[in-house]
Design an enzyme around this catalytic site. Structure first.
Site, PDB file in Angstrom:
ATOM      1  N   GLY A 155      24.921  48.383  41.232  1.00 53.62           N
ATOM      2  CA  GLY A 155      25.275  47.855  42.742  1.00 53.62           C
ATOM      3  C   GLY A 155      25.175  48.721  43.755  1.00 53.62           C
ATOM      4  O   GLY A 155      25.894  48.508  44.803  1.00 53.62           O
ATOM      5  N   GLY A 172      25.836  48.602  47.981  1.00 53.07           N
ATOM      6  CA  GLY A 172      27.108  47.939  48.093  1.00 53.07           C
ATOM      7  C   GLY A 172      27.472  48.587  49.141  1.00 53.07           C
ATOM      8  O   GLY A 172      27.457  50.091  49.137  1.00 53.07           O
ATOM      9  N   ILE A 195      19.846  45.395  42.579  1.00 53.11           N
ATOM     10  CA  ILE A 195      18.431  44.420  42.648  1.00 53.11           C
ATOM     11  C   ILE A 195      17.073  44.449  43.620  1.00 53.11           C
ATOM     12  O   ILE A 195      16.326  43.894  43.569  1.00 53.11           O
ATOM     13  CB  ILE A 195      19.587  42.685  42.524  1.00 53.11           C
ATOM     14  CG1 ILE A 195      18.206  41.644  42.355  1.00 53.11           C
ATOM     15  CG2 ILE A 195      19.868  42.763  44.206  1.00 53.11           C
ATOM     16  CD1 ILE A 195      19.144  40.681  42.112  1.00 53.11           C
ATOM     17  N   TYR A 232      36.664  35.048  42.532  1.00 54.39           N
ATOM     18  CA  TYR A 232      36.678  36.054  42.606  1.00 54.39           C
ATOM     19  C   TYR A 232      38.166  36.596  42.037  1.00 54.39           C
ATOM     20  O   TYR A 232      37.650  37.798  41.324  1.00 54.39           O
ATOM     21  CB  TYR A 232      36.586  37.098  43.934  1.00 54.39           C
ATOM     22  CG  TYR A 232      36.945  38.307  44.266  1.00 54.39           C
ATOM     23  CD1 TYR A 232      36.094  38.771  43.695  1.00 54.39           C
ATOM     24  CD2 TYR A 232      37.644  39.090  45.189  1.00 54.39           C
ATOM     25  CE1 TYR A 232      35.627  40.310  44.371  1.00 54.39           C
ATOM     26  CE2 TYR A 232      37.746  40.126  45.334  1.00 54.39           C
ATOM     27  CZ  TYR A 232      36.726  41.462  45.051  1.00 54.39           C
ATOM     28  OH  TYR A 232      36.508  42.219  44.918  1.00 54.39           O
TER      29      TYR A 232
END
Ligand code: AKB
Length: 313
Positions: free
Chosen positions: A8, A11, A35, A141
């Site tokens: 990630g 991010g 990704i 979450y």
């Protein structure tokens, strides 16, 4: 920590974490993955690998080639996005975490992953929220974060993986805007203050949430990862926060620099509901005591640097 692989990495946290770790440990010792391929000039043309965290074989293949001693697992969907598609959030947030923990176990890696203030819920004490307390979140979450914290404890106890984590509050940064979080207003407000002189907040006037400037967040990660393992009692995640603020407080601080800044409200019921289920102010005493957490930015200093940096972009 000498050689680090990051998931990630494109991010909000991953972007700045990658830059800071490269500066500190050398570019050849940091492998950012995500990704999709990077568009950011700072990341282009440098070591980078495509990795979907749902693919454990690929994760292990990269680790076996790069030979890191640490994995920082940052890939996750944030609270508001997760609420739109809870099943997909489970797949990414829990699937990715399990794969990263398994990879850490197989290759004997030190492990970091962020939890969040989202791991708390409406029945958690709202003020001075303790390190160990009720955790019954009402969002997907939050469910992911609590399960993730328990998994970190489990992998530490059962398999001896050196797991470490923090419960991040909203993070404020001018480098990369966040996406899909409940605390995102605290970043957007600065960009809009300079772009148009006004901001419409999706979070209500006096809704307090914990926040922290990104430099303090990155420092916290590095400090925690460099701490002597014997000092750490909590292996799930540590409460960390630098301030408890609401939109009105941020606006008042911005007005010290932009006197005619206007703030109005169009409250989003979903994100407002999430915010109200979270604490107002968590207690970071254990992080300070066990590994020296020491944030440098309060609202005043953060506002100064945010406005200055965005102005110079
Ligand atoms: C979010 O708002 O979802 C995140 C968080 C507090 O975990 N910024």
């Amino acid at each position: 920590m000498e050689r680090i692989i990051i998931t990630g990495a494109l991010g909000q946290i991953g972007t700045e974490l990658t830059l800071k770790l490269r500066e500190k440990y050398g570019e050849e010792n940091v492998l950012p993955t995500d990704i999709k391929a990077p568009e950011d000039e700072n990341l282009k043309g440098r070591p980078f690998e495509i990795l979907d965290v749902r693919e454990m074989d690929r994760m292990k293949e990269l680790v076996s080639e790069f030979k890191p001693d640490t994995i920082m697992h940052m890939a996750a969907l944030l609270s508001a996005t997760a609420e739109k598609n809870p099943q997909f959030a489970w797949e990414i947030n829990m699937g990715g975490l399990m794969n990263a923990l398994e990879t850490a176990r197989d290759f004997n890696l030190k492990f970091f992953t962020p939890s969040s203030i989202g791991a708390f819920g409406p029945s958690t004490p709202k003020e001075n929220t303790p390190q160990v307390t009720i955790q019954r979140p009402t969002t997907m979450y939050g469910v992911n974060k609590v399960a993730g914290e328990l998994l970190c404890d489990y992998y530490f106890e059962k398999f001896g993986v050196d797991t470490r984590g923090v419960r991040f509050p909203g993070l404020v940064s001018h480098v990369k805007e966040p996406g899909g979080g409940t605390t995102d207003y605290a970043v957007e407000i600065y960009f809009e203050a300079l772009r148009s002189g006004r901001y419409t907040s999706f979070i209500g006037k006096s809704t307090n949430m914990d926040m922290m400037y990104m430099d303090d967040a990155i420092d916290a990660i590095i400090k925690l990862m460099e701490a002597d393992p014997g000092q750490l009692t909590d292996r799930n995640a540590f409460n960390v926060s630098a301030m408890s603020i609401n939109p009105e407080m941020v606006a008042n601080e911005i007005r010290k620099h932009i006197p005619d800044f206007e703030l109005d409200y169009e409250v989003d019921p979903v994100r407002q509901g999430i915010a109200e289920s979270w604490p107002n102010a968590i207690d970071s005493t254990e992080a300070k005591r066990q590994w020296g957490f020491n944030p440098q930015y309060d609202l005043e200093k953060m506002t100064e640097v945010m406005l200055e940096a965005i102005r110079n972009k």
